[in-house]
Scaffold this motif. Structure first.
Motif, PDB file in Angstrom:
ATOM      1  N   GLN A 282      10.513  97.272  21.759  1.00  0.00           N
ATOM      2  CA  GLN A 282       9.243  97.696  22.699  1.00  0.00           C
ATOM      3  C   GLN A 282       8.269  96.554  22.683  1.00  0.00           C
ATOM      4  N   PRO A 283       8.215  96.157  23.882  1.00  0.00           N
ATOM      5  CA  PRO A 283       7.020  95.031  24.232  1.00  0.00           C
ATOM      6  C   PRO A 283       5.892  96.143  24.460  1.00  0.00           C
ATOM      7  N   ALA A 284       4.674  95.446  23.952  1.00  0.00           N
ATOM      8  CA  ALA A 284       3.267  96.104  24.190  1.00  0.00           C
ATOM      9  C   ALA A 284       2.216  95.172  24.318  1.00  0.00           C
ATOM     10  N   ASN A 285       1.070  95.776  24.514  1.00  0.00           N
ATOM     11  CA  ASN A 285      -0.124  95.000  24.684  1.00  0.00           C
ATOM     12  C   ASN A 285      -1.197  95.326  23.600  1.00  0.00           C
ATOM     13  N   ILE A 286      -1.866  94.362  23.162  1.00  0.00           N
ATOM     14  CA  ILE A 286      -2.845  94.685  22.203  1.00  0.00           C
ATOM     15  C   ILE A 286      -4.157  95.323  22.683  1.00  0.00           C
ATOM     16  N   ILE A 287      -4.613  96.453  22.415  1.00  0.00           N
ATOM     17  CA  ILE A 287      -5.795  97.110  23.339  1.00  0.00           C
ATOM     18  C   ILE A 287      -7.044  97.010  22.474  1.00  0.00           C
ATOM     19  N   ARG A 288      -7.001  96.740  21.176  1.00  0.00           N
ATOM     20  CA  ARG A 288      -8.131  96.583  20.374  1.00  0.00           C
ATOM     21  C   ARG A 288      -7.939  96.125  19.014  1.00  0.00           C
ATOM     22  N   ARG A 289      -8.797  95.190  18.510  1.00  0.00           N
ATOM     23  CA  ARG A 289      -8.886  94.558  17.020  1.00  0.00           C
ATOM     24  C   ARG A 289      -9.717  95.432  16.213  1.00  0.00           C
ATOM     25  N   ASP A 290      -9.090  95.586  14.935  1.00  0.00           N
ATOM     26  CA  ASP A 290     -10.221  96.305  13.983  1.00  0.00           C
ATOM     27  C   ASP A 290     -10.986  95.137  13.537  1.00  0.00           C
TER      28      ASP A 290
ATOM     29  N   THR B  85      -4.405  97.154  17.474  1.00  0.00           N
ATOM     30  CA  THR B  85      -3.636  98.538  17.886  1.00  0.00           C
ATOM     31  C   THR B  85      -2.964  98.047  19.161  1.00  0.00           C
ATOM     32  N   LEU B  86      -1.680  98.562  19.291  1.00  0.00           N
ATOM     33  CA  LEU B  86      -0.901  98.277  20.392  1.00  0.00           C
ATOM     34  C   LEU B  86      -0.888  99.753  21.184  1.00  0.00           C
ATOM     35  N   ASP B  87      -0.521  99.388  22.498  1.00  0.00           N
ATOM     36  CA  ASP B  87      -0.566 100.583  23.341  1.00  0.00           C
ATOM     37  C   ASP B  87       0.972 101.438  23.481  1.00  0.00           C
TER      38      ASP B  87
ATOM     39  N   ASP C 151       7.249 106.223  22.322  1.00  0.00           N
ATOM     40  CA  ASP C 151       8.195 105.107  22.431  1.00  0.00           C
ATOM     41  C   ASP C 151       9.077 104.953  21.423  1.00  0.00           C
ATOM     42  N   GLY C 152       9.294 105.735  20.295  1.00  0.00           N
ATOM     43  CA  GLY C 152      10.340 105.308  19.339  1.00  0.00           C
ATOM     44  C   GLY C 152       9.459 104.521  18.060  1.00  0.00           C
ATOM     45  N   VAL C 153       8.279 104.371  18.199  1.00  0.00           N
ATOM     46  CA  VAL C 153       7.683 103.539  16.900  1.00  0.00           C
ATOM     47  C   VAL C 153       7.433 104.443  16.065  1.00  0.00           C
ATOM     48  N   GLY C 154       7.488 103.624  14.505  1.00  0.00           N
ATOM     49  CA  GLY C 154       7.503 104.474  13.586  1.00  0.00           C
ATOM     50  C   GLY C 154       6.756 103.599  12.326  1.00  0.00           C
ATOM     51  N   VAL C 155       6.342 103.829  11.533  1.00  0.00           N
ATOM     52  CA  VAL C 155       5.693 103.548  10.119  1.00  0.00           C
ATOM     53  C   VAL C 155       6.613 102.375   9.501  1.00  0.00           C
ATOM     54  N   ASN C 156       6.107 101.146   9.344  1.00  0.00           N
ATOM     55  CA  ASN C 156       6.979  99.995   8.715  1.00  0.00           C
ATOM     56  C   ASN C 156       7.827  99.243   9.643  1.00  0.00           C
ATOM     57  N   ASN C 157       7.642  99.486  11.127  1.00  0.00           N
ATOM     58  CA  ASN C 157       8.489  98.869  11.789  1.00  0.00           C
ATOM     59  C   ASN C 157       7.788  97.437  11.979  1.00  0.00           C
ATOM     60  N   ALA C 158       8.692  96.344  12.305  1.00  0.00           N
ATOM     61  CA  ALA C 158       8.259  94.875  12.236  1.00  0.00           C
ATOM     62  C   ALA C 158       7.827  94.640  13.638  1.00  0.00           C
ATOM     63  N   VAL C 159       6.545  93.961  13.573  1.00  0.00           N
ATOM     64  CA  VAL C 159       5.995  93.617  14.840  1.00  0.00           C
ATOM     65  C   VAL C 159       5.871  92.111  15.094  1.00  0.00           C
ATOM     66  N   ILE C 160       6.518  91.795  16.293  1.00  0.00           N
ATOM     67  CA  ILE C 160       6.901  90.220  16.578  1.00  0.00           C
ATOM     68  C   ILE C 160       6.108  89.769  18.051  1.00  0.00           C
TER      69      ILE C 160
ATOM     70  N   ALA D 154      -0.651  90.266  22.934  1.00  0.00           N
ATOM     71  CA  ALA D 154       0.655  90.926  23.407  1.00  0.00           C
ATOM     72  C   ALA D 154       1.662  90.870  21.984  1.00  0.00           C
ATOM     73  N   ALA D 155       2.574  91.923  21.920  1.00  0.00           N
ATOM     74  CA  ALA D 155       3.513  91.751  20.924  1.00  0.00           C
ATOM     75  C   ALA D 155       4.566  92.714  21.479  1.00  0.00           C
ATOM     76  N   ALA D 156       5.478  92.880  20.350  1.00  0.00           N
ATOM     77  CA  ALA D 156       6.690  93.849  20.400  1.00  0.00           C
ATOM     78  C   ALA D 156       6.852  94.360  19.051  1.00  0.00           C
ATOM     79  N   VAL D 157       7.619  95.515  19.263  1.00  0.00           N
ATOM     80  CA  VAL D 157       7.840  96.380  18.110  1.00  0.00           C
ATOM     81  C   VAL D 157       9.347  96.448  18.009  1.00  0.00           C
ATOM     82  N   ILE D 158      10.040  95.823  16.859  1.00  0.00           N
ATOM     83  CA  ILE D 158      11.386  96.312  16.449  1.00  0.00           C
ATOM     84  C   ILE D 158      11.407  97.678  16.041  1.00  0.00           C
ATOM     85  N   THR D 159      11.947  98.867  16.917  1.00  0.00           N
ATOM     86  CA  THR D 159      11.824 100.098  16.339  1.00  0.00           C
ATOM     87  C   THR D 159      13.072 100.508  15.757  1.00  0.00           C
ATOM     88  N   ASP D 160      14.100  99.764  15.869  1.00  0.00           N
ATOM     89  CA  ASP D 160      15.428 100.088  15.019  1.00  0.00           C
ATOM     90  C   ASP D 160      16.269  98.623  14.879  1.00  0.00           C
TER      91      ASP D 160
END
Length: 274
Positions: free
Chosen positions: A110-118, A127-129, A134-143, A259-265
């Motif tokens: 799942q591609p995404a955009n960074i909407i803010r930094r901590d 934080t991603l949008d 969108d199927g995102v879960g805790v511990n999903n890898a972000v690339i 921008a980044a993407a989440v590997i949801t599965d």
């Protein structure tokens, strides 16, 4: 009034004026005719001057309007050019994600955009949008298109928060592609501001060397195997316990990504959950 703006008409008026001047000079002292001709001459002169001034005024106004139109068109072209480069970069990212998925058909990306930094986090979390919807879960890898940058640690319906591989909270199994030595990738406060992380718990007799590529090992089921992390910058010894570790330079500047993407599965995770 449009006739006054016509070049031929203005030439005709000037010609008549010249004829009148010659006529006045030839009449000499004939005061009645001279006075009449002088009046006509003055009227034609004023008419010609008025027409010329009007034409000049119209020309200046036309130039101003044309310049303003060109300025607006240039601004629109600059915006279109900026959009083109943004679209080109986005398409390049999506193509690399597509290539990654083609090599790993089980991946759901799942591609995404960074909407803010901590701003309270020293390790560049963001934080991603996209979120659980969108199927995102805790511990999903972000690339990114250049490799692993972090993992999801908090999710709501429409956003998710990501800790980066510069953080000491990250514990990613990794392996040196050249030597086969394995360890754990985890960040620390001494390296994070340089966009560096570390490959820890290396064996005493490890053969890791500068320039080697480090990838995820796939152990533990959290991260897919063979995700690129970075290259070995140097080998160091921990002053606390004399253990050896490698300083890793990610292939992506994690401090600056937008921008980044989440590997949801992926396949291994699915099998373990079953």
């Amino acid at each position: 009034m449009r006739h006054f703006q016509n070049k031929n008409f203005r030439v005709l008026v000037l010609t008549l004026i010249i004829i009148l001047v010659i006529s006045v000079m030839s009449l000499g002292n004939n005061s009645v005719v001279s006075t009449a001709l002088n009046g006509a001459f003055k009227g034609l002169f004023q008419l010609s001057a008025s027409a010329t001034a009007s034409a000049d005024s119209v020309d200046v106004q036309t130039l101003k309007e044309e310049n303003e139109k060109l300025r607006q068109e240039n601004a629109e072209l600059r915006e279109q050019l900026a959009d083109y480069y943004d679209t080109k970069a986005e398409n390049e990212r999506l193509r690399k994600y597509y290539d990654l998925k083609k090599e790993n058909p089980s991946y759901k990306i799942q591609p995404a955009n960074i909407i803010r930094r901590d701003t309270n986090d020293d390790f560049y979390s963001f934080t991603l949008d996209i979120g659980s919807a969108d199927g995102v879960g805790v511990n999903n890898a972000v690339i990114t298109e250049n490799g692993l940058v972090g993992w999801v640690y908090k999710v709501d319906a429409v956003t998710c928060k990501v800790k980066t591989i510069l953080s000491p909270d990250t514990k990613a199994g990794a392996v040196d592609k050249q030597s086969g030595d394995s360890g754990i990738v985890s960040g620390n406060t001494y390296l994070c501001d340089q966009n560096l992380t570390a490959l820890n718990t290396l064996a005493e007799d490890n053969k890791v060397k500068e320039g080697d590529m480090v990838v995820t090992s796939g152990t533990g089921g959290v991260y897919p195997g063979n995700l690129i992390i970075g290259k070995v910058k140097e080998i160091k010894t921990d002053s606390y316990d004399n253990s050896r570790y490698a300083v890793i330079e990610p292939y992506e500047d994690i401090r600056k990504i937008t921008a980044a993407a989440v590997i949801t599965d992926f396949e291994k995770k699915s099998e373990e959950s079953k």
